[in-house]
Scaffold this motif. Structure first.
Motif, PDB file in Angstrom:
ATOM      1  N   GLU A   1       4.240  -6.525   8.086  1.00 10.83           N
ATOM      2  CA  GLU A   1       5.201  -5.680   8.795  1.00 10.83           C
ATOM      3  C   GLU A   1       4.533  -4.402   9.289  1.00 10.83           C
ATOM      4  O   GLU A   1       4.701  -3.990  10.435  1.00 10.83           O
ATOM      5  CB  GLU A   1       6.377  -5.342   7.872  1.00 10.83           C
ATOM      6  CG  GLU A   1       7.349  -6.504   7.662  1.00 10.83           C
ATOM      7  CD  GLU A   1       8.490  -6.139   6.720  1.00 10.83           C
ATOM      8  OE1 GLU A   1       8.422  -5.054   6.109  1.00 10.83           O
ATOM      9  OE2 GLU A   1       9.426  -6.940   6.603  1.00 10.83           O
ATOM     10  N   GLU A   2       3.781  -3.771   8.408  1.00  7.73           N
ATOM     11  CA  GLU A   2       3.150  -2.498   8.746  1.00  7.73           C
ATOM     12  C   GLU A   2       2.129  -2.667   9.879  1.00  7.73           C
ATOM     13  O   GLU A   2       2.116  -1.904  10.844  1.00  7.73           O
ATOM     14  CB  GLU A   2       2.465  -1.939   7.499  1.00  7.73           C
ATOM     15  CG  GLU A   2       1.729  -0.631   7.751  1.00  7.73           C
ATOM     16  CD  GLU A   2       0.951  -0.170   6.529  1.00  7.73           C
ATOM     17  OE1 GLU A   2       0.028   0.637   6.697  1.00  7.73           O
ATOM     18  OE2 GLU A   2       1.270  -0.644   5.409  1.00  7.73           O
ATOM     19  N   ARG A   3       1.316  -3.698   9.790  1.00  8.78           N
ATOM     20  CA  ARG A   3       0.244  -3.864  10.767  1.00  8.78           C
ATOM     21  C   ARG A   3       0.771  -4.397  12.099  1.00  8.78           C
ATOM     22  O   ARG A   3       0.295  -3.999  13.159  1.00  8.78           O
ATOM     23  CB  ARG A   3      -0.837  -4.785  10.191  1.00  8.78           C
ATOM     24  CG  ARG A   3      -1.562  -4.109   9.027  1.00  8.78           C
ATOM     25  CD  ARG A   3      -2.403  -5.046   8.192  1.00  8.78           C
ATOM     26  NE  ARG A   3      -2.793  -4.400   6.948  1.00  8.78           N
ATOM     27  CZ  ARG A   3      -3.499  -4.970   6.010  1.00  8.78           C
ATOM     28  NH1 ARG A   3      -3.910  -6.226   6.165  1.00  8.78           N
ATOM     29  NH2 ARG A   3      -3.804  -4.314   4.903  1.00  8.78           N
ATOM     30  N   TYR A   4       1.772  -5.279  12.033  1.00 13.34           N
ATOM     31  CA  TYR A   4       2.340  -5.782  13.280  1.00 13.34           C
ATOM     32  C   TYR A   4       3.083  -4.673  14.010  1.00 13.34           C
ATOM     33  O   TYR A   4       3.023  -4.569  15.241  1.00 13.34           O
ATOM     34  CB  TYR A   4       3.285  -6.962  13.013  1.00 13.34           C
ATOM     35  CG  TYR A   4       3.778  -7.614  14.279  1.00 13.34           C
ATOM     36  CD1 TYR A   4       2.958  -8.488  14.996  1.00 13.34           C
ATOM     37  CD2 TYR A   4       5.040  -7.340  14.789  1.00 13.34           C
ATOM     38  CE1 TYR A   4       3.386  -9.065  16.177  1.00 13.34           C
ATOM     39  CE2 TYR A   4       5.481  -7.911  15.962  1.00 13.34           C
ATOM     40  CZ  TYR A   4       4.652  -8.779  16.651  1.00 13.34           C
ATOM     41  OH  TYR A   4       5.076  -9.350  17.812  1.00 13.34           O
ATOM     42  N   LEU A   5       3.780  -3.827  13.249  1.00  9.96           N
ATOM     43  CA  LEU A   5       4.489  -2.714  13.860  1.00  9.96           C
ATOM     44  C   LEU A   5       3.505  -1.749  14.524  1.00  9.96           C
ATOM     45  O   LEU A   5       3.746  -1.265  15.635  1.00  9.96           O
ATOM     46  CB  LEU A   5       5.318  -1.971  12.805  1.00  9.96           C
ATOM     47  CG  LEU A   5       6.154  -0.796  13.311  1.00  9.96           C
ATOM     48  CD1 LEU A   5       7.165  -1.274  14.348  1.00  9.96           C
ATOM     49  CD2 LEU A   5       6.860  -0.109  12.160  1.00  9.96           C
ATOM     50  N   ALA A   6       2.393  -1.491  13.857  1.00 10.36           N
ATOM     51  CA  ALA A   6       1.370  -0.615  14.439  1.00 10.36           C
ATOM     52  C   ALA A   6       0.824  -1.211  15.731  1.00 10.36           C
ATOM     53  O   ALA A   6       0.635  -0.508  16.738  1.00 10.36           O
ATOM     54  CB  ALA A   6       0.248  -0.391  13.436  1.00 10.36           C
TER      55      ALA A   6
ATOM     56  N   GLY B   1     -13.673  -5.158  -6.477  1.00  9.24           N
ATOM     57  CA  GLY B   1     -13.488  -4.680  -5.097  1.00  9.24           C
ATOM     58  C   GLY B   1     -12.346  -5.341  -4.356  1.00  9.24           C
ATOM     59  O   GLY B   1     -12.256  -5.243  -3.134  1.00  9.24           O
ATOM     60  N   ILE B   2     -11.463  -6.030  -5.055  1.00 10.88           N
ATOM     61  CA  ILE B   2     -10.336  -6.710  -4.402  1.00 10.88           C
ATOM     62  C   ILE B   2      -9.048  -6.006  -4.795  1.00 10.88           C
ATOM     63  O   ILE B   2      -8.760  -5.818  -5.985  1.00 10.88           O
ATOM     64  CB  ILE B   2     -10.274  -8.188  -4.813  1.00 10.88           C
ATOM     65  CG1 ILE B   2     -11.558  -8.911  -4.384  1.00 10.88           C
ATOM     66  CG2 ILE B   2      -9.042  -8.852  -4.198  1.00 10.88           C
ATOM     67  CD1 ILE B   2     -11.643 -10.331  -4.878  1.00 10.88           C
ATOM     68  N   GLU B   3      -8.283  -5.612  -3.775  1.00  8.18           N
ATOM     69  CA  GLU B   3      -7.025  -4.903  -4.030  1.00  8.18           C
ATOM     70  C   GLU B   3      -5.859  -5.807  -3.641  1.00  8.18           C
ATOM     71  O   GLU B   3      -5.821  -6.357  -2.531  1.00  8.18           O
ATOM     72  CB  GLU B   3      -6.967  -3.616  -3.211  1.00  8.18           C
ATOM     73  CG  GLU B   3      -5.711  -2.808  -3.449  1.00  8.18           C
ATOM     74  CD  GLU B   3      -5.672  -1.548  -2.593  1.00  8.18           C
ATOM     75  OE1 GLU B   3      -4.652  -0.842  -2.634  1.00  8.18           O
ATOM     76  OE2 GLU B   3      -6.672  -1.290  -1.871  1.00  8.18           O
ATOM     77  N   GLY B   4      -4.909  -5.976  -4.498  1.00  9.66           N
ATOM     78  CA  GLY B   4      -3.754  -6.815  -4.227  1.00  9.66           C
ATOM     79  C   GLY B   4      -2.705  -6.045  -3.415  1.00  9.66           C
ATOM     80  O   GLY B   4      -2.380  -4.905  -3.725  1.00  9.66           O
ATOM     81  N   VAL B   5      -2.204  -6.682  -2.343  1.00 16.45           N
ATOM     82  CA  VAL B   5      -1.155  -6.058  -1.525  1.00 16.45           C
ATOM     83  C   VAL B   5      -0.049  -7.082  -1.300  1.00 16.45           C
ATOM     84  O   VAL B   5      -0.273  -8.297  -1.353  1.00 16.45           O
ATOM     85  CB  VAL B   5      -1.692  -5.578  -0.152  1.00 16.45           C
ATOM     86  CG1 VAL B   5      -2.709  -4.469  -0.317  1.00 16.45           C
ATOM     87  CG2 VAL B   5      -2.287  -6.732   0.633  1.00 16.45           C
ATOM     88  N   ASN B   6       1.145  -6.563  -1.035  1.00 15.69           N
ATOM     89  CA  ASN B   6       2.276  -7.427  -0.702  1.00 15.69           C
ATOM     90  C   ASN B   6       2.091  -7.931   0.721  1.00 15.69           C
ATOM     91  O   ASN B   6       2.010  -7.129   1.667  1.00 15.69           O
ATOM     92  CB  ASN B   6       3.581  -6.631  -0.844  1.00 15.69           C
ATOM     93  CG  ASN B   6       4.807  -7.512  -0.627  1.00 15.69           C
ATOM     94  OD1 ASN B   6       4.992  -8.041   0.461  1.00 15.69           O
ATOM     95  ND2 ASN B   6       5.620  -7.649  -1.659  1.00 15.69           N
ATOM     96  N   LEU B   7       2.005  -9.245   0.883  1.00 16.95           N
ATOM     97  CA  LEU B   7       1.712  -9.825   2.194  1.00 16.95           C
ATOM     98  C   LEU B   7       2.762  -9.436   3.233  1.00 16.95           C
ATOM     99  O   LEU B   7       2.437  -9.071   4.368  1.00 16.95           O
ATOM    100  CB  LEU B   7       1.615 -11.349   2.087  1.00 16.95           C
ATOM    101  CG  LEU B   7       1.307 -12.084   3.395  1.00 16.95           C
ATOM    102  CD1 LEU B   7      -0.034 -11.640   3.956  1.00 16.95           C
ATOM    103  CD2 LEU B   7       1.310 -13.594   3.172  1.00 16.95           C
ATOM    104  N   ARG B   8       4.048  -9.488   2.844  1.00 19.65           N
ATOM    105  CA  ARG B   8       5.115  -9.167   3.792  1.00 19.65           C
ATOM    106  C   ARG B   8       5.008  -7.716   4.267  1.00 19.65           C
ATOM    107  O   ARG B   8       5.096  -7.436   5.460  1.00 19.65           O
ATOM    108  CB  ARG B   8       6.471  -9.410   3.135  1.00 19.65           C
ATOM    109  CG  ARG B   8       7.649  -9.061   4.043  1.00 19.65           C
ATOM    110  CD  ARG B   8       8.957  -9.438   3.418  1.00 19.65           C
ATOM    111  NE  ARG B   8      10.067  -9.024   4.260  1.00 19.65           N
ATOM    112  CZ  ARG B   8      11.336  -9.269   3.986  1.00 19.65           C
ATOM    113  NH1 ARG B   8      11.657  -9.941   2.892  1.00 19.65           N
ATOM    114  NH2 ARG B   8      12.287  -8.872   4.805  1.00 19.65           N
ATOM    115  N   GLU B   9       4.787  -6.802   3.310  1.00 21.24           N
ATOM    116  CA  GLU B   9       4.687  -5.392   3.681  1.00 21.24           C
ATOM    117  C   GLU B   9       3.468  -5.142   4.566  1.00 21.24           C
ATOM    118  O   GLU B   9       3.523  -4.382   5.534  1.00 21.24           O
ATOM    119  CB  GLU B   9       4.607  -4.529   2.421  1.00 21.24           C
ATOM    120  CG  GLU B   9       5.908  -4.478   1.623  1.00 21.24           C
ATOM    121  CD  GLU B   9       5.759  -3.667   0.334  1.00 21.24           C
ATOM    122  OE1 GLU B   9       4.638  -3.140   0.100  1.00 21.24           O
ATOM    123  OE2 GLU B   9       6.745  -3.570  -0.404  1.00 21.24           O
ATOM    124  N   ALA B  10       2.372  -5.796   4.238  1.00 21.63           N
ATOM    125  CA  ALA B  10       1.148  -5.619   5.029  1.00 21.63           C
ATOM    126  C   ALA B  10       1.346  -6.121   6.452  1.00 21.63           C
ATOM    127  O   ALA B  10       0.957  -5.462   7.426  1.00 21.63           O
ATOM    128  CB  ALA B  10      -0.011  -6.345   4.362  1.00 21.63           C
TER     129      ALA B  10
END
Length: 745
Positions: A17-22, A6-15
């Protein structure tokens, strides 16, 4: 597909950027920045819309604010109830909003900074201005969108029949940007908007013929220059200097007080008075004796001067400098263009976008009304057919299985007309008179023609918008209590910075003492006997003089530099004081030649040990920095040795070789800086002393025994000559110290 564990790996920088921009976009568009079209943020828009649905119109009764807040957070704005209530309260405060959008009943806070009562105690309804902003919502004037839960709909923007953005202003902090817009006068904005309609290419300078500047709800005075005002409104960035409004109130017998009746916008009165009282206790306002708050409904702050001889303007200038009686309100017109793009606009672009929105609203409302008329005319045509063929219509309805289709076939009716006839109540049959139908038909036909002409002509549209704006301007014109300008204009009095600095220092007598090694201190009072003064070992008294704490002390060094010290900042007389070279940037190896109280308008004679000197105005030697001001230029190893007052018309110079020379002061040039000219020539030795005296009174010197000698110009005939000569031995009785012994500066 869910990965194992149940753990999905994501790129921290992309995550990030995307969430802060939102988050940033949400804050900018849905919280902090107002829409240029209606001047409202989402929370304010939702408040007004919810109150409209609750039928809280200007003429209706009040409802509890808790009811309004509950509707807003339940249907439209899923945030904290306290935040929504604070937004509602601000829209009702006449000291926060230039044109309140909510009419409050109960305790909604005050200018002292006290908060409003709880929402369960206060009541509210809309004002006429809010009605103008909302007018047209039922006529398809703007687009709607679903609310956060999809159960209701809310307007994206209000029709905005009032120039709310500039009239009420706005402020907010988003992510990476902020907005700050002061309130303005609605009548002036309407005049400027009408001018922009008549002259679409009008520039900001033309608009400022109507918009004089901000108009704050708390009044006050603007003290900005017109040139700076133009640049501020053109760029959308800048600030406005606002001062309190004050007047002198005569108490009789020469007594008076200053009464402040208006304070700058967003300044809390209680905090302001507290700050002034603190400065008064700290003795930083020597011209002020007391402050009283006599405010009731209106602001009334009484300032009592120290004495009747105090300059009221200077007293107020000192208060403006140290307190919030003068403040700067920033202008940063960062708003949402078309509800989507944040950008900084000038005043012309803000008005332009508001007018374009009004045009779009007019077209949509006109089209909506036209569609209604077209539908009604169609129905009326059907009614007319039914009236003319009433018996047949009744027969068809009674006997036919498909009366609607039969009506359409028999009389050539449309679906809408047939449906309207079938839905008609029996009681309406008595009203179906041909004259009434034709009268309504003619009236609606005329209105339809007008609407079509309006929709087909841009000139007619702008004329209609201009009339609507003129009606708003008339409703809030300068003759109305709400519309009259509250913020006035004034020029800042031209008080010298020096006068202000002195006004903020309590005037007390002191005695300045400088030791032989350059240590300085200030004794309280004007001391006469300094024999008991203690110095560091190996040090002694060099010079002492009387002064006031408001004076400037000028220090002349052997390097030819003048330094300026504030008498109020000198170390006290309990210890040995401080070295002058630590208080100013005096070079190592240099010493103090002279120190004295600055007297503007006086002239000084400065000279080096090689007897080169000149006259310099004392005002020109005042230094504004620790580095001092170089006045007498020197070539090593020469030093400055003399600084005396140039008061008189003759100069007497004596060298270490005991040669005396007297010559006219006019032979010494006046300069701002330089090496100077030769005052006396020596074969060997240096300048010992000099004095400037009035020829009519003669030359005076004092010997070592304290006896005074005076010689007239006739007596000094043998010693008179021209500048630069060698001179001759002085008259009998002249001190062996080669000093004139007269009082110095």
């Amino acid at each position: 597909m869910i990965p194992p564990g149940g753990i999905e790996g994501v790129n921290l920088r992309e995550a990030l950027e995307e969430r802060y921009l939102a988050y940033a976009l949400s804050t900018i568009m849905h919280r902090a920045l107002p829409d240029v079209r209606d001047g409202l943020k989402p929370v304010h828009r939702r408040l007004l819309y919810a109150m409209r649905l609750l039928k809280l119109d200007p003429g209706a009764g009040f409802k509890k604010c808790a009811r309004v807040v509950g509707d807003v957070i339940g249907k439209y704005h899923p945030h904290g109830d306290q935040a929504v209530y604070e937004a509602l309260v601000r829209l009702a405060q006449d000291f926060a909003q230039r044109y309140p959008l909510i009419d409050g009943q109960g305790n909604f806070g005050n200018i002292d900074g006290d908060s409003a009562a709880a929402m369960r105690y206060t009541e509210a309804r809309l004002t006429d201005i809010a009605r103008r902003l909302l007018d047209g919502l039922d006529e398809d004037a703007v687009d709607f969108r679903e609310t956060y839960d999809g159960e209701d709909r809310e307007p994206i923007v209000l029709p905005g029949g009032f120039p709310n953005l500039l009239a009420n202003g706005s402020s907010g902090i988003a992510v990476g940007m902020a907005t700050s817009i002061p309130p303005h006068n609605a009548f002036e904005l309407c005049e400027a908007a009408q001018h922009l309609i008549r002259n679409p290419n009008a520039d900001t300078r033309a608009l400022l013929q109507f918009i004089k500047g901000p108009d704050f709800p708390t009044g006050g005075l603007l003290v900005d220059d017109p040139v700076g005002l133009l640049e501020t409104y053109e760029t959308g960035r800048g600030s406005f200097r606002v001062r309190a409004r004050w007047a002198i109130e005569d108490l009789g017998r020469g007594q008076w007080v200053v009464v402040v009746t208006e304070i700058p916008y967003q300044v809390q009165k209680s905090r302001l008075i507290e700050k002034i009282a603190e400065l008064l206790m700290a003795r930083k306002l020597p011209l002020l004796d007391d402050i009283r708050d006599e405010s009731a409904e209106d602001v009334r702050i009484v300032l009592v001067p120290r004495s009747r001889n105090v300059d009221a303007a200077l007293l107020m200038e000192s208060l403006f400098k140290l307190t919030d009686l003068e403040s700067r309100f920033p202008l940063n017109m960062n708003v949402l263009s078309h509800g989507k793009v944040p950008m900084v606009m000038g005043v012309r672009q803000v008005l332009r976008e508001w007018l374009d929105h009004r045009k779009a609203v007019l077209i949509r409302r006109s089209q909506h009304r036209l569609d209604q008329i077209e539908h009604r005319l169609e129905v009326l045509d059907g009614y007319l057919v039914a009236y003319l063929n009433l018996d047949e219509v009744i027969r068809i309805i009674r006997e036919e299985d498909e009366p609607k289709a039969e009506l359409m076939r028999t009389f050539g009716l449309t679906d809408v007309q047939a449906e309207a006839i079938l839905n008609m109540r029996l009681r309406s049959l008595r009203k179906l008179e041909e004259m009434e139908i034709r009268k309504e038909h003619d009236k609606l036909s005329a209105e339809r023609d007008e609407l079509k002409a309006l929709l087909g002509s841009e000139a007619r549209q702008w004329t209609r918008i201009g009339k609507d704006i003129a009606e708003v301007g008339k409703a809030y014109g300068p003759e109305t209590p709400l519309g009259r300008r509250r913020t006035g204009f004034s020029e800042a009095p031209g008080h010298d910075v020096e006068d202000l600095q002195q006004a903020m220092i309590e005037k007390e007598p002191i005695t300045v003492v400088i030791s032989d090694k350059g240590w300085i201190r200030a004794l309280k009072g004007h001391q006469q006997d300094l024999s008991s003064l203690a110095f560091k070992q190996g040090d002694k008294l060099k010079l002492a003089f009387h002064a006031e704490t408001t004076d400037k002390i000028l220090v002349f060094s052997t390097g030819g530099k003048f330094f300026t010290l504030g008498a109020d900042r000198l170390p006290g007389g309990r210890g040995h004081g401080e070295p002058i070279r630590l208080m100013v940037d005096m070079e190592e190896g240099q010493d103090v030649v002279s120190a004295f109280v600055h007297k503007p308008g006086r002239k000084l004679l400065v000279a080096s040990d090689e007897a080169r000197g000149f006259v310099v105005p004392e005002t020109d030697v005042v230094a504004n920095t620790r580095k001092g001001k170089q006045v007498l230029n020197l070539t090593a190893p020469n030093e400055a040795v003399l600084c005396i007052a140039a008061e008189g018309d003759h100069v007497a110079v004596i060298g270490q070789n005991r040669k005396l020379l007297v010559f006219p002061l006019a032979q010494v040039p006046e300069m701002g800086r330089g090496r100077g000219v030769r005052l006396q020539r020596y074969r060997d030795g240096h300048l010992a002393d000099a004095v400037v005296f009035d020829g009519a009174q003669g030359l005076t010197w004092i010997d070592s025994s304290g006896r005074s000698f005076n010689r007239s110009l006739d007596d000094l005939a043998d010693w008179r000559g021209d500048r630069g000569q060698a001179g001759r031995l002085p008259p009998t009785g002249f001190p062996r110290s080669n000093r004139f012994g007269t009082p110095g500066l």
